[in-house]
Scaffold this motif. Structure first.
Motif, short mmCIF file in Angstrom:
data_model
loop_
_atom_site.label_atom_id
_atom_site.label_comp_id
_atom_site.label_asym_id
_atom_site.label_seq_id
_atom_site.Cartn_x
_atom_site.Cartn_y
_atom_site.Cartn_z
N CYS A 148 -10.53 -8.66 -16.31
CA CYS A 148 -9.19 -8.69 -15.73
C CYS A 148 -8.89 -10.01 -15.03
O CYS A 148 -7.96 -10.10 -14.23
CB CYS A 148 -9.03 -7.54 -14.73
SG CYS A 148 -8.89 -5.91 -15.48
N SER A 149 -9.67 -11.03 -15.32
CA SER A 149 -9.54 -12.31 -14.61
C SER A 149 -8.68 -13.33 -15.35
O SER A 149 -8.68 -14.50 -15.00
CB SER A 149 -10.94 -12.90 -14.37
OG SER A 149 -11.64 -13.06 -15.59
N HIS A 150 -7.97 -12.90 -16.37
CA HIS A 150 -7.16 -13.83 -17.15
C HIS A 150 -5.75 -13.95 -16.56
O HIS A 150 -5.30 -13.09 -15.80
CB HIS A 150 -7.07 -13.36 -18.60
CG HIS A 150 -8.42 -13.17 -19.25
ND1 HIS A 150 -9.26 -14.20 -19.57
CD2 HIS A 150 -9.07 -12.04 -19.62
CE1 HIS A 150 -10.37 -13.73 -20.13
NE2 HIS A 150 -10.28 -12.42 -20.15
N SER B 181 -7.58 -2.87 -15.01
CA SER B 181 -8.81 -2.19 -14.59
C SER B 181 -9.92 -2.46 -15.59
O SER B 181 -9.75 -2.22 -16.79
CB SER B 181 -8.57 -0.69 -14.47
OG SER B 181 -9.78 0.01 -14.28
N GLU B 182 -11.03 -2.98 -15.10
CA GLU B 182 -12.23 -3.15 -15.94
C GLU B 182 -13.01 -1.84 -15.90
O GLU B 182 -14.09 -1.74 -15.35
CB GLU B 182 -13.07 -4.31 -15.43
CG GLU B 182 -12.33 -5.64 -15.43
CD GLU B 182 -13.14 -6.75 -14.77
OE1 GLU B 182 -14.31 -6.51 -14.42
OE2 GLU B 182 -12.60 -7.86 -14.61
N ARG B 183 -12.44 -0.83 -16.54
CA ARG B 183 -12.92 0.53 -16.32
C ARG B 183 -14.30 0.81 -16.91
O ARG B 183 -14.94 1.78 -16.52
CB ARG B 183 -11.92 1.53 -16.89
CG ARG B 183 -11.65 1.40 -18.39
CD ARG B 183 -10.68 2.46 -18.85
NE ARG B 183 -10.50 2.43 -20.30
CZ ARG B 183 -9.84 3.36 -20.98
NH1 ARG B 183 -9.29 4.37 -20.34
NH2 ARG B 183 -9.74 3.28 -22.29
N MET B 184 -14.76 0.00 -17.86
CA MET B 184 -16.07 0.25 -18.46
C MET B 184 -17.19 -0.47 -17.72
O MET B 184 -18.34 -0.37 -18.10
CB MET B 184 -16.06 -0.18 -19.92
CG MET B 184 -15.20 0.70 -20.82
SD MET B 184 -15.79 2.40 -20.92
CE MET B 184 -17.23 2.19 -21.95
N HIS B 185 -16.85 -1.21 -16.68
CA HIS B 185 -17.86 -1.93 -15.91
C HIS B 185 -18.27 -1.12 -14.69
O HIS B 185 -17.43 -0.50 -14.05
CB HIS B 185 -17.33 -3.29 -15.46
CG HIS B 185 -17.26 -4.30 -16.55
ND1 HIS B 185 -18.01 -5.43 -16.57
CD2 HIS B 185 -16.52 -4.32 -17.69
CE1 HIS B 185 -17.74 -6.13 -17.66
NE2 HIS B 185 -16.83 -5.47 -18.35
N SER C 2 -8.28 -3.18 -19.23
CA SER C 2 -8.23 -4.59 -19.62
C SER C 2 -8.06 -4.74 -21.12
O SER C 2 -7.38 -5.67 -21.59
CB SER C 2 -9.51 -5.31 -19.16
OG SER C 2 -10.67 -4.65 -19.69
N ALA C 3 -8.65 -3.82 -21.90
CA ALA C 3 -8.53 -3.89 -23.36
C ALA C 3 -7.10 -3.61 -23.80
O ALA C 3 -6.60 -4.23 -24.75
CB ALA C 3 -9.48 -2.89 -24.00
N GLU C 4 -6.43 -2.71 -23.11
CA GLU C 4 -5.04 -2.40 -23.46
C GLU C 4 -4.13 -3.57 -23.14
O GLU C 4 -3.20 -3.89 -23.90
CB GLU C 4 -4.60 -1.14 -22.73
CG GLU C 4 -3.22 -0.65 -23.14
CD GLU C 4 -2.86 0.67 -22.50
OE1 GLU C 4 -1.68 1.08 -22.62
OE2 GLU C 4 -3.75 1.29 -21.89
N THR D 208 -13.11 -2.38 -10.18
CA THR D 208 -12.02 -2.19 -9.22
C THR D 208 -10.73 -2.70 -9.84
O THR D 208 -10.74 -3.38 -10.86
CB THR D 208 -12.28 -2.99 -7.93
OG1 THR D 208 -12.42 -4.37 -8.26
CG2 THR D 208 -13.55 -2.50 -7.25
N LEU D 209 -9.66 -2.37 -9.18
CA LEU D 209 -8.39 -2.94 -9.60
C LEU D 209 -8.35 -4.41 -9.24
O LEU D 209 -9.15 -4.91 -8.46
CB LEU D 209 -7.23 -2.21 -8.92
CG LEU D 209 -6.90 -0.80 -9.44
CD1 LEU D 209 -5.77 -0.23 -8.59
CD2 LEU D 209 -6.52 -0.84 -10.88
N HIS D 210 -7.40 -5.11 -9.83
CA HIS D 210 -7.20 -6.51 -9.51
C HIS D 210 -7.02 -6.67 -7.99
O HIS D 210 -6.37 -5.86 -7.34
CB HIS D 210 -5.95 -7.02 -10.26
CG HIS D 210 -5.90 -8.51 -10.34
ND1 HIS D 210 -5.48 -9.30 -9.30
CD2 HIS D 210 -6.22 -9.35 -11.36
CE1 HIS D 210 -5.52 -10.56 -9.67
NE2 HIS D 210 -5.96 -10.63 -10.91
#
Length: 641
Positions: free
Chosen positions: A190-192, A200-204, A228-230, A208-210
């Motif tokens: 989510c750092s882009h 949300s980097e939900r698989m990590h 993040s993938a979506e 956390t949220l941004h």
């Protein structure tokens, strides 16, 4: 096999044989000779019948050919091409989704029934008609009877529309393939700069949220989270956030456009020489998906929670079978994957010798299709089970419909593997190859149909194919704009559906009723060495038309609201979609009316003209042969007198 061509004038003359025969006899013979002629003809009756019977098989075998047609280099190349066509993207994302949406393992019951009743018979029929007539789909139905030429044109229009959005989906896979050559997958972060505050980097672990977001209500946070993938798929690759819908598609997205051009270049290089080059390409494109699926399955079953996903995939919910929509979905899946009515199978069959045993080809192709679907189901749901385990959520909440499996959910799973780069590369290579095989068939079917109508294209295949690819690239431009996925979903919804079902129904009717099931059985027996059993005869004549007609009615019943994400398609677009779908099948009634008017004869009643409109060409040729035999016998009798 001797080539025979019949002009339109000759075809019409054949229809008048029974009337003109009496006139010729009346003018040629005097009343005093009639008794002697009858006696002589009685002595030659047996001989005449034998001649007619012996020539029947010859006439049936002598299917006309516009020009010498090239052949597959080997049976393996043909079989791989057909398997590559019937095993497509729908096996990877649509079949698994259909299973868990429609009762899990219970979905296999109606699926297998329709596969047996419609899929195998139509695959068998189209492959045989292609190799028997050895021409493109438009010329094929014209040769069966001129009034049925509209079937081929309708099929051409549908396969063209399908190619437009299907190639764009492959271009999406190319985009992801180039993005996979990184140590960390870009869709996992989510750092882009394109990420929103709700990413949300939900698989990590410890995701956390941004950091920019600060909301006290945790429930509100969960509701507004976006993976993040979506965001990578919708915002970075598609740029769909810059479009408001069909009325505001925005500019062409250059990187997607370049991916689209790359796909057409690859397809052109693989098929511009015809089946000689296509046959070599399928050794890779048709076999690679199975290799990749096996690798991904081995990796997937070792993931935590994979067993839960597989159990969800296989667990039958038999109460779902009471819902007619489940049966409709199963039948629709058959059309989506096997692709009858799109003229690809007849085109591929046309490059075979007429004696090829296409019955076993059809069986092998269907088995390969089902195996790929089932294998893909295990692969996808083992990964979804792992995702469900990590997120502590139900599988139904971690994945959406359609392309979201290939471009959102599964890439997100791949990013968690030990070697994400390797697995991402092979996965998207598999997706690209699955799409290429189907597009090979679509382009070949389109060009073959056109080249039979315009022989210049046969002699200038390289330049002709290049021009066609360029035109298709231009036609695909709306699908690679910022709002291009709205167009892709629109074409996916309205390019097939009832129109394709109607074409398949008309194929079964034209082959078994107009051409005649008896003629079809004779042709098969004389060419492939055995007649089709009574099940196939009943399926072609009764089952397929009735089932497909029922599905067409159900398709209008289950017209749910059309939406994509949060965008609801306006009513005018739905009306345009149905108008487009209807326009695809208009050539069928138009050519029937055209032939009726063109061959009008004031001496015949309306009922007779309507009946003669559906007399197959082969029956006209047999009548002509009988006329020639009768005239020959009569002339001999006169000479004897």
């Amino acid at each position: 096999m001797k080539a025979m061509t019949i002009s339109n004038d000759d075809a019409w003359i054949d229809l008048k044989i029974d009337e003109k025969m009496n006139e010729v006899v009346a003018e040629r013979f005097e009343a005093r000779k009639l008794t002697i002629i009858k006696d002589n003809m009685n002595r030659t009756t047996d001989f005449t019948e034998q001649v007619v019977i012996s020539t029947t098989a010859t006439l049936a075998l002598a299917a006309p050919s516009i020009a010498p047609r090239e052949l597959w280099t080997s049976k393996v190349e043909f079989l791989l091409s057909v398997i590559g066509y019937v095993v497509d993207l729908g096996n990877v994302w649509r079949f698994p989704y259909m299973c868990y949406e429609n009762g899990g393992g219970a979905f296999l019951v109606p699926y297998m029934i329709f596969l047996f009743l419609v899929g195998i018979p139509m695959l068998y029929l189209e492959l045989f008609l292609g190799q028997f007539y050895r021409c493109g789909n438009i010329a094929l139905w014209h040769r069966i009877t001129p009034s049925m030429k509209g079937i081929g044109i309708a099929s051409f229009l549908i396969v063209t529309a399908v190619t437009l959005f299907y190639t764009t989906i492959i271009a999406h896979a190319v985009f992801y393939l180039f993005s996979s050559f990184q140590k960390v997958m870009p869709w996992s972060l989510c750092s882009h700069t394109w990420n929103t505050p709700f990413c949300s980097e939900r698989m990590h672990p410890n995701q956390t949220l941004h950091q920019e977001i600060s909301v006290s209500n945790e429930t509100s946070i969960d509701d507004r989270k976006v993976s993040s993938a979506e965001e990578y798929y919708n915002i970075y690759m598609l740029g769909i956030d810059r479009s408001q819908g069909l009325t505001d598609l925005g500019y062409v997205k250059i990187d997607l456009f370049l991916c689209l051009i790359a796909i057409f270049i690859v397809m052109y290089m693989c098929i511009y020489r015809g089946v000689k080059s296509t046959g070599k390409a399928v050794y890779v494109t048709a076999t690679l998906p199975y290799v990749v699926l096996i690798i991904l399955l081995i990796q997937g079953v070792n993931l935590k929670g994979s067993s839960y996903g597989i159990a969800y995939f296989l667990k039958p919910t038999f109460k779902k079978l009471k819902d007619m929509k489940v049966w409709y979905s199963a039948a629709n899946q058959i059309f989506f994957t096997l692709g009858p009515g799109l003229s690809v199978l007849t085109t591929y069959g046309s490059y075979n010798v007429a004696t090829n045993n296409c019955y076993y080809d059809a069986l092998i192709s269907v088995i390969a299709n089902f195996a790929a679907s089932f294998l893909a189901g295990f692969v996808v749901f083992s990964g979804l089970g792992h995702m469900s385990y990590r997120l502590d959520k139900s599988i139904t909440t971690v994945v959406g419909e359609g392309a979201s499996i290939s471009f959102i959910a599964y890439p997100e799973i791949l990013a968690t593997f030990k070697y994400p780069t390797f697995f991402s590369i092979i996965f998207f290579l598999m997706v690209i190859n699955l799409g290429l095989d189907s597009d090979f068939g679509g382009l070949e079917a389109m060009y073959s149909a056109l080249s039979d109508e315009f022989p210049l294209l046969q002699r200038r295949r390289k330049s002709g194919m290049f021009i066609m690819c360029c035109l298709l690239v231009l036609a695909c431009l709306p699908t690679v704009t910022y709002g291009g996925n709205f167009v892709v979903q629109f074409l996916d919804r309205f390019s097939t559906g009832p129109a394709l079902m109607f074409v398949v129904m008309m194929e079964a009717v034209a082959a078994s009723w107009v051409y005649g099931i008896d003629n079809l059985v004779i042709d098969m027996k004389n060419n492939i060495g055995f007649a089709p059993n009574y099940f196939f005869r009943f399926a072609w004549k009764i089952l397929c038309p009735v089932i497909v007609l029922s599905l067409m009615v159900l398709s209008f019943t289950y017209s749910d609201r059309f939406e994509y994400g949060t965008y609801v398609y306006p009513s005018w677009s739905i009306i345009c979609g149905w108008c487009m779908n209807t326009a695809f099948i208009l050539p069928i009634p138009i050519f029937i009316i055209y032939e009726f008017i063109r061959n009008s004869d004031p001496k015949k009643s309306f009922k007779e003209r309507l009946f003669l409109l559906f007399v197959p060409t082969i029956n006209k040729r047999r009548l002509k042969q009988q006329q020639l035999q009768l005239e020959h016998t009569t002339s001999s009798s006169i000479a004897d007198v």
